[in-house]
Design a protein around this motif. Structure first.
Motif, PDB file in Angstrom:
ATOM      1  N   ASP A 111       7.432 -21.715  -2.267  1.00 45.29           N
ATOM      2  CA  ASP A 111       8.881 -21.514  -2.385  1.00 45.29           C
ATOM      3  C   ASP A 111       9.567 -22.540  -3.277  1.00 45.29           C
ATOM      4  O   ASP A 111      10.796 -22.636  -3.271  1.00 45.29           O
ATOM      5  CB  ASP A 111       9.554 -21.461  -1.008  1.00 45.29           C
ATOM      6  N   LEU A 115       3.865 -19.731  -5.129  1.00 46.04           N
ATOM      7  CA  LEU A 115       3.495 -19.140  -3.854  1.00 46.04           C
ATOM      8  C   LEU A 115       2.335 -19.886  -3.206  1.00 46.04           C
ATOM      9  O   LEU A 115       1.264 -20.027  -3.783  1.00 46.04           O
ATOM     10  CB  LEU A 115       3.103 -17.666  -4.047  1.00 46.04           C
ATOM     11  N   TYR A 153       5.254 -13.176  -1.729  1.00 47.26           N
ATOM     12  CA  TYR A 153       6.443 -13.979  -1.433  1.00 47.26           C
ATOM     13  C   TYR A 153       7.206 -13.420  -0.236  1.00 47.26           C
ATOM     14  O   TYR A 153       8.128 -14.060   0.275  1.00 47.26           O
ATOM     15  CB  TYR A 153       7.368 -14.033  -2.652  1.00 47.26           C
TER      16      TYR A 153
END
Length: 338
Positions: free
Chosen positions: A53, A129, A176
């Motif tokens: 993230d 990720l 994600y």
């Protein structure tokens, strides 16, 4: 953080190392990392380097851009967005910078603004990720200028700290769409995910670090990985420090605490009776820290995930479908708290 012609979101620290091109991106301060528990079953020093993230954001009128990004210690993936619109997914081979040639689709200009838009479609977002050390080289184009995003209204921030479940494990290395990402989108927030898979031991240095971050909403999933490693008294001391310091430094923002997931008391190769006793004690601490009048709330995790059919193959982490269900359940509870 502004670095050159881009914004680095969810990045606390940059590190240059000899022999590594570009700059390494880290979600945590050196002081926080230096205070991590150490030992054979203390994985924090490994997982603090994970880049999940972290985002590279920039804005440009150019139709084509080139990004140099990499995964240094392990293969990884990066997802690319134009604002809220998904653009592409790219594999990053271990140990080198990859060159991504990115082109804006001509239909993008004709697309309507989405109802819950946090980012306009001209903001490029490159999202690292999962479990690797991210490296950033540069962003460039031959068609004009590139600069950090110019926000009309900057999105509110949800800071998340928790175990591998909150980190997004169970959805696979190239996804994600974990429940915190979806929850943030549903609430209209940007996600600053500071979770620590295999760790999240609420070290005092992490309480200091997390509480120093200015956010509009704090989400703490505490105690799950401490249940068979730390005593109830030690958990209480650390959790109280984190929550009280967060409230002292950020007096207005809601704080969401999650009770310990029930599934953590029934892992096949663990002492179920001991785990149940410790979890009950830890949950007492979590509920004791709640104060709705001061906007500190507890979410009962048994309402979020308890069905085996929402788990992945390891019987512990939620699957992709499980993450979708968790996000919706959390949203329906938290929207009424904030």
């Amino acid at each position: 953080m502004i670095y050159g012609n881009v914004e680095l979101f969810n990045v606390e620290r940059l590190e240059h190392r000899s022999g590594i091109p570009g700059v390494m991106l880290n979600r945590f301060s050196k002081a926080a990392v230096d205070g991590l528990d150490r030992g054979e079953d203390r994985r924090g020093y490994l997982t603090q380097s994970y880049c999940n993230d972290i985002e590279i954001r920039f804005e440009t009128a150019a139709q084509e851009v080139t990004a140099e990004v990499g995964a240094w210690d392990n293969d990884g993936y990066i997802a690319v967005f134009n604002g809220e619109y998904f653009h592409s997914l790219h594999h990053l081979p271990e140990g080198r910078l990859s060159v991504l040639k990115l082109q804006r689709h001509p239909r993008l200009a004709l697309m309507p603004a989405v109802d819950d838009e946090r980012f306009n479609r001209y903001i490029w977002r490159l999202v690292f990720l999962k479990r690797f050390q991210a490296v950033f080289g540069e962003i460039h184009t031959e068609q004009g200028k590139i600069g950090p995003p110019l926000y009309n209204i900057r999105p509110k921030t949800m800071l998340a700290y928790g175990s591998s479940i909150t980190f997004g494990a169970g959805t696979g290395p190239a996804s994600y769409l974990h429940h915190m990402w979806i929850l943030a989108r549903r609430l209209g927030y940007q996600l600053e995910n500071k979770s620590m898979p295999g760790s999240c031991f609420c070290e005092i240095s992490y309480g200091d670090f997390l509480s120093d971050i200015s956010a509009d909403l704090y989400y703490y999933e505490l105690g799950g990985n401490m249940r068979l490693r730390h005593t109830p008294d030690e958990f209480r001391r650390r959790a109280e420090h984190l929550v009280k310091e967060t409230r002292r430094k950020n007096p207005e923002a809601p704080i969401i605490l999650l009770s310990i997931y029930p599934l953590l008391g029934s892992i096949p190769d663990e002492d179920h009776e001991k785990a149940a006793r410790v979890i009950a004690s830890f949950n007492e601490t979590i509920y004791h820290l709640a104060d709705p009048a001061d906007r500190i709330f507890v979410v009962d995790s048994s309402q979020i995930i308890s069905e085996p059919g929402l788990l992945s193959y390891d019987g512990l982490h939620p699957s992709g479908y499980g993450n979708i269900m968790m996000a919706e359940r959390l949203y329906n509870i938290i929207k009424n708290m904030i």
